[in-house]
Design a protein around this motif. Structure first.
Motif, PDB file in Angstrom:
ATOM      1  N   MET A  77       0.851  -1.187   0.000  1.00 53.51           N
ATOM      2  CA  MET A  77       0.000   0.000   0.000  1.00 53.51           C
ATOM      3  C   MET A  77       0.892   1.244   0.000  1.00 53.51           C
ATOM      4  N   TYR A  78       0.602   2.143  -0.906  1.00 50.85           N
ATOM      5  CA  TYR A  78       1.362   3.376  -1.059  1.00 50.85           C
ATOM      6  C   TYR A  78       0.497   4.557  -0.638  1.00 50.85           C
ATOM      7  N   TRP A  79       1.127   5.524   0.012  1.00 50.60           N
ATOM      8  CA  TRP A  79       0.447   6.764   0.399  1.00 50.60           C
ATOM      9  C   TRP A  79       1.196   7.919  -0.246  1.00 50.60           C
ATOM     10  N   TYR A  80       0.438   8.816  -0.890  1.00 54.22           N
ATOM     11  CA  TYR A  80       1.005   9.958  -1.599  1.00 54.22           C
ATOM     12  C   TYR A  80       0.382  11.251  -1.099  1.00 54.22           C
ATOM     13  N   ARG A  81       1.110  12.351  -1.286  1.00 56.05           N
ATOM     14  CA  ARG A  81       0.585  13.679  -0.981  1.00 56.05           C
ATOM     15  C   ARG A  81       0.846  14.578  -2.171  1.00 56.05           C
ATOM     16  N   ASN A 134       2.205  -5.871   8.788  1.00 62.24           N
ATOM     17  CA  ASN A 134       3.036  -6.193   9.944  1.00 62.24           C
ATOM     18  C   ASN A 134       4.525  -5.911   9.754  1.00 62.24           C
ATOM     19  N   SER A 135       4.857  -4.919   8.937  1.00 57.82           N
ATOM     20  CA  SER A 135       6.249  -4.514   8.725  1.00 57.82           C
ATOM     21  C   SER A 135       6.378  -3.019   8.963  1.00 57.82           C
ATOM     22  N   LYS A 136       7.595  -2.589   9.217  1.00 56.30           N
ATOM     23  CA  LYS A 136       7.857  -1.169   9.393  1.00 56.30           C
ATOM     24  C   LYS A 136       7.705  -0.475   8.038  1.00 56.30           C
ATOM     25  N   SER A 137       6.992   0.634   8.011  1.00 57.68           N
ATOM     26  CA  SER A 137       6.782   1.373   6.766  1.00 57.68           C
ATOM     27  C   SER A 137       8.077   1.999   6.281  1.00 57.68           C
ATOM     28  N   GLU A 138       8.177   2.142   4.965  1.00 58.85           N
ATOM     29  CA  GLU A 138       9.321   2.799   4.346  1.00 58.85           C
ATOM     30  C   GLU A 138       8.882   4.203   3.949  1.00 58.85           C
ATOM     31  N   TYR A 139       9.604   5.222   4.419  1.00 57.99           N
ATOM     32  CA  TYR A 139       9.250   6.611   4.154  1.00 57.99           C
ATOM     33  C   TYR A 139      10.199   7.214   3.126  1.00 57.99           C
ATOM     34  N   SER A 140       9.658   8.097   2.296  1.00 50.60           N
ATOM     35  CA  SER A 140      10.431   8.737   1.237  1.00 50.60           C
ATOM     36  C   SER A 140      10.851  10.141   1.643  1.00 50.60           C
ATOM     37  N   GLY A 141      11.996  10.562   1.139  1.00 55.79           N
ATOM     38  CA  GLY A 141      12.453  11.940   1.327  1.00 55.79           C
ATOM     39  C   GLY A 141      12.434  12.402   2.763  1.00 55.79           C
ATOM     40  N   ASP A 142      11.804  13.567   2.987  1.00 58.01           N
ATOM     41  CA  ASP A 142      11.739  14.180   4.313  1.00 58.01           C
ATOM     42  C   ASP A 142      10.549  13.693   5.139  1.00 58.01           C
ATOM     43  N   PHE A 143       9.758  12.761   4.609  1.00 57.14           N
ATOM     44  CA  PHE A 143       8.600  12.256   5.341  1.00 57.14           C
ATOM     45  C   PHE A 143       9.064  11.296   6.434  1.00 57.14           C
ATOM     46  N   SER A 144       8.341  11.301   7.571  1.00 58.06           N
ATOM     47  CA  SER A 144       8.752  10.440   8.683  1.00 58.06           C
ATOM     48  C   SER A 144       7.546   9.820   9.378  1.00 58.06           C
ATOM     49  N   GLU A 145       7.812   8.756  10.093  1.00 60.70           N
ATOM     50  CA  GLU A 145       6.782   8.073  10.865  1.00 60.70           C
ATOM     51  C   GLU A 145       6.231   8.959  11.973  1.00 60.70           C
ATOM     52  N   ASP A 146       7.055   9.860  12.513  1.00 65.53           N
ATOM     53  CA  ASP A 146       6.591  10.766  13.568  1.00 65.53           C
ATOM     54  C   ASP A 146       5.420  11.618  13.102  1.00 65.53           C
ATOM     55  N   LYS A 147       5.473  12.093  11.871  1.00 64.73           N
ATOM     56  CA  LYS A 147       4.432  12.967  11.328  1.00 64.73           C
ATOM     57  C   LYS A 147       3.323  12.178  10.625  1.00 64.73           C
ATOM     58  N   TYR A 148       3.686  11.056   9.965  1.00 64.65           N
ATOM     59  CA  TYR A 148       2.741  10.294   9.144  1.00 64.65           C
ATOM     60  C   TYR A 148       2.741   8.803   9.515  1.00 64.65           C
ATOM     61  N   PRO A 149       2.312   8.455  10.713  1.00 67.00           N
ATOM     62  CA  PRO A 149       2.296   7.035  11.083  1.00 67.00           C
ATOM     63  C   PRO A 149       1.267   6.251  10.262  1.00 67.00           C
ATOM     64  N   THR A 150       1.600   5.001   9.988  1.00 71.63           N
ATOM     65  CA  THR A 150       0.716   4.112   9.244  1.00 71.63           C
ATOM     66  C   THR A 150       0.461   2.854  10.054  1.00 71.63           C
ATOM     67  N   VAL A 151      -0.655   2.187   9.749  1.00 70.14           N
ATOM     68  CA  VAL A 151      -0.967   0.890  10.341  1.00 70.14           C
ATOM     69  C   VAL A 151      -1.426  -0.009   9.204  1.00 70.14           C
ATOM     70  N   LYS A 152      -0.841  -1.187   9.116  1.00 70.05           N
ATOM     71  CA  LYS A 152      -1.250  -2.149   8.087  1.00 70.05           C
ATOM     72  C   LYS A 152      -1.090  -3.551   8.661  1.00 70.05           C
ATOM     73  N   THR A 153      -2.188  -4.115   9.148  1.00 69.97           N
ATOM     74  CA  THR A 153      -2.138  -5.444   9.767  1.00 69.97           C
ATOM     75  C   THR A 153      -2.587  -6.558   8.829  1.00 69.97           C
ATOM     76  N   ASP A 154      -3.206  -6.197   7.681  1.00 71.57           N
ATOM     77  CA  ASP A 154      -3.599  -7.226   6.719  1.00 71.57           C
ATOM     78  C   ASP A 154      -3.435  -6.690   5.299  1.00 71.57           C
ATOM     79  N   ALA A 155      -3.544  -7.586   4.320  1.00 74.90           N
ATOM     80  CA  ALA A 155      -3.282  -7.226   2.929  1.00 74.90           C
ATOM     81  C   ALA A 155      -4.300  -6.248   2.352  1.00 74.90           C
ATOM     82  N   GLU A 156      -5.548  -6.340   2.775  1.00 75.04           N
ATOM     83  CA  GLU A 156      -6.610  -5.587   2.126  1.00 75.04           C
ATOM     84  C   GLU A 156      -6.928  -4.221   2.732  1.00 75.04           C
ATOM     85  N   SER A 157      -6.247  -3.816   3.788  1.00 74.54           N
ATOM     86  CA  SER A 157      -6.579  -2.518   4.381  1.00 74.54           C
ATOM     87  C   SER A 157      -5.384  -1.911   5.105  1.00 74.54           C
TER      88      SER A 157
END
Length: 136
Positions: A54-58, A74-97
């Protein structure tokens, strides 16, 4: 001191190589957040468990779209550029959501936020390749 209301608009991304928009649901479709509050959006799809990336864009007004994060279950998200988990936390516990949060909304967070999903490809897996026969 004034409290300002900022809008974060949520839309579904439809692009080549990604899931068709009719099979991806993103809620809420319009997200409002008070300054310094958190704004959360959810994304789900009906393409099956193989589409677990799942990809998130702005996209800010007048700018191109930027990838914020790539999430997998169930994996740590990969953040691009200056984006960080502190500002944009994600949750993904299953494939469909999955979910995406903008922490402590401020004026600079206004824009369109997109969710997209992609089917996993094992092209880097050495067991999925065949050896080319050597000729003498």
């Amino acid at each position: 001191m004034f409290t300002f209301l900022f809008t974060v608009t949520v839309l579904v991304l439809c692009a080549a190589g990604l899931v068709e928009g009719s099979e991806v649901t993103q809620t809420p479709t319009i997200l409002w957040g008070l300054k310094d509050s958190d704004a959360q959006m959810n994304c789900s799809h009906t393409k099956g468990a193989g589409y677990y990336q799942m990809y998130w864009y702005r996209q800010r007004p007048g700018e191109g779209m930027k990838q914020v994060a790539l999430t997998t279950p169930n994996s740590k998200s990969e953040y691009s550029g200056d984006f960080s988990e502190d500002k944009y936390p994600t949750v993904k516990t299953d494939a469909e959501s999955g979910s995406f949060t903008v922490k402590k909304v401020e004026a600079g967070d206004s824009g369109m936020y997109f969710c997209a999903v992609s089917e996993h490809s094992d092209t880097d897996d050495k067991h999925s390749c065949t050896k080319t026969p050597e000729f003498q």
